[in-house]
Design an enzyme around this catalytic site. Sequence first.
Site, PDB file in Angstrom:
ATOM      1  N   GLY A  36      -9.135   5.475   1.236  1.00  0.00           N
ATOM      2  CA  GLY A  36      -9.671   6.465   2.291  1.00  0.00           C
ATOM      3  C   GLY A  36     -10.971   5.917   2.526  1.00  0.00           C
ATOM      4  O   GLY A  36     -11.765   6.976   2.575  1.00  0.00           O
TER       5      GLY A  36
ATOM      6  N   GLY B  63      -7.669   8.428   7.168  1.00  0.00           N
ATOM      7  CA  GLY B  63      -7.770   8.341   8.623  1.00  0.00           C
ATOM      8  C   GLY B  63      -9.175   8.585   9.131  1.00  0.00           C
ATOM      9  O   GLY B  63     -10.203   8.219   8.353  1.00  0.00           O
TER      10      GLY B  63
ATOM     11  N   ASP C 194       0.795  -1.290   0.085  1.00  0.00           N
ATOM     12  CA  ASP C 194      -0.064   0.128   0.143  1.00  0.00           C
ATOM     13  C   ASP C 194       0.915   1.264   0.068  1.00  0.00           C
ATOM     14  O   ASP C 194       2.044   1.172   1.038  1.00  0.00           O
ATOM     15  CB  ASP C 194      -0.916  -0.047   1.384  1.00  0.00           C
ATOM     16  CG  ASP C 194      -2.037   0.934   1.203  1.00  0.00           C
ATOM     17  OD1 ASP C 194      -2.419   1.295   0.101  1.00  0.00           O
ATOM     18  OD2 ASP C 194      -2.399   1.240   2.471  1.00  0.00           O
TER      19      ASP C 194
HETATM   20  P1  13P Z   1      -8.963   4.779   5.699  1.00  0.00           P
HETATM   21  O1  13P Z   1      -8.114   5.435   6.457  1.00  0.00           O
HETATM   22  O2  13P Z   1     -10.181   5.300   5.216  1.00  0.00           O
HETATM   23  O3  13P Z   1      -9.157   3.384   6.304  1.00  0.00           O
HETATM   24  O4  13P Z   1      -8.244   4.093   4.322  1.00  0.00           O
HETATM   25  C1  13P Z   1      -6.967   3.679   4.337  1.00  0.00           C
HETATM   26  C2  13P Z   1      -6.382   3.351   2.894  1.00  0.00           C
HETATM   27  O5  13P Z   1      -6.897   4.156   2.061  1.00  0.00           O
HETATM   28  C3  13P Z   1      -5.141   2.815   2.888  1.00  0.00           C
HETATM   29  O6  13P Z   1      -4.637   2.970   1.629  1.00  0.00           O
END
Ligand code: 13P
Length: 335
Positions: A235, A191, A94
């Site tokens: 996100g 976040g 990621d």
């Molecule tokens: P969140 O913070 O919304 O869970 O998103 C995680 C994400 O996009 C990891 O790449």
Amino acid sequence: MVSYKELGLVNTREMFAKAIKGGYAIPAFNFNNMEQLQAIVKACAETKSPVILQVSKGARNYANQTLLRYMAQGAVEYAKELGWEKPQICLHLDHGDSFELCKSCVDFGFSSVMIDASSLPYEENIALTKKVVDYAHQYDVTVEAELGVLAGVEDEVSSAVSHYTKPEEVVDFATRTGCDSLAISIGTSHGAYKFTPEQCTRDPKTGKLVPPPLAFDVLDAIMEQLPGFPIVLHGSSSVPQEYVDIINANGGKLPDAVGIPEEQLRLASKSAVCKINIDSDSRLAFTAAVRKVFAEKPGEFDPRKYCGPARDLMEELYKHKITDVLGSDGKLAQC
Ligand code: 13P
């Protein structure tokens, strides 16, 4: 050099093709500890959902890259033990931020990597993404790239401002880089604080913040430019208010935490959006469960007694996301 194929992992190519056709999205859950991984594998085995296990640069630093790789390999064996005959598990980097990091993951048994050069000027994003694609494709490792910038904080990735992906750039970008999927910016954010109170309205009954809607017009324009091309949403945690309330009622302090409403993610899953990233929600579930045990049983000091409930709550969360939001349950047979 270790090939992910030797570890029983799969890349995203088949998964995405089937997901787009079938109108659902593959869950991409981040992990950096054993309880998260157990919860993810159990939830996916029980709901019969393919899954992308995501490791961020921060997770690699926290948990050690060797250990995480073997944990993912262990996840495949654990899934089989749970009766999942041919596990469809992808191990994905990621937010890779350099060629060297992506190469190291390809060489180390990852089946998919993301090169996130979205903060660079357009031509530099293309050049770096293409370099990663050229390397990864030699080993049949799939590559996710990003165009547009998400706001928010996620491990070592942060940006104060966002700008939407420009639909007029996507064909040129996908063609010149050869990437396998494209993460776009349409208003999601990393976040637990995805929007400032000023960007939201307030529900007069509950006093809770109501976030602005995602830019589905931008998504539609992108899909029109790149028909059938796999789109990724980062996100995408919903920041469940019941977890925030438990945390705040048990000594935590998360005022005005707000996420993406699940009905919008449900809608996106039916489109060419075929990978949805969720990390913060599992952090919230973990924290809520641990705080509750600590508040109710201050004498507890056996980590199994508070990590166990955290694992159970995360498993419940993952099952809910798979079944009620992304629609990836029961999709194993098709892959
Ligand atoms: P969140 O913070 O919304 O869970 O998103 C995680 C994400 O996009 C990891 O790449």
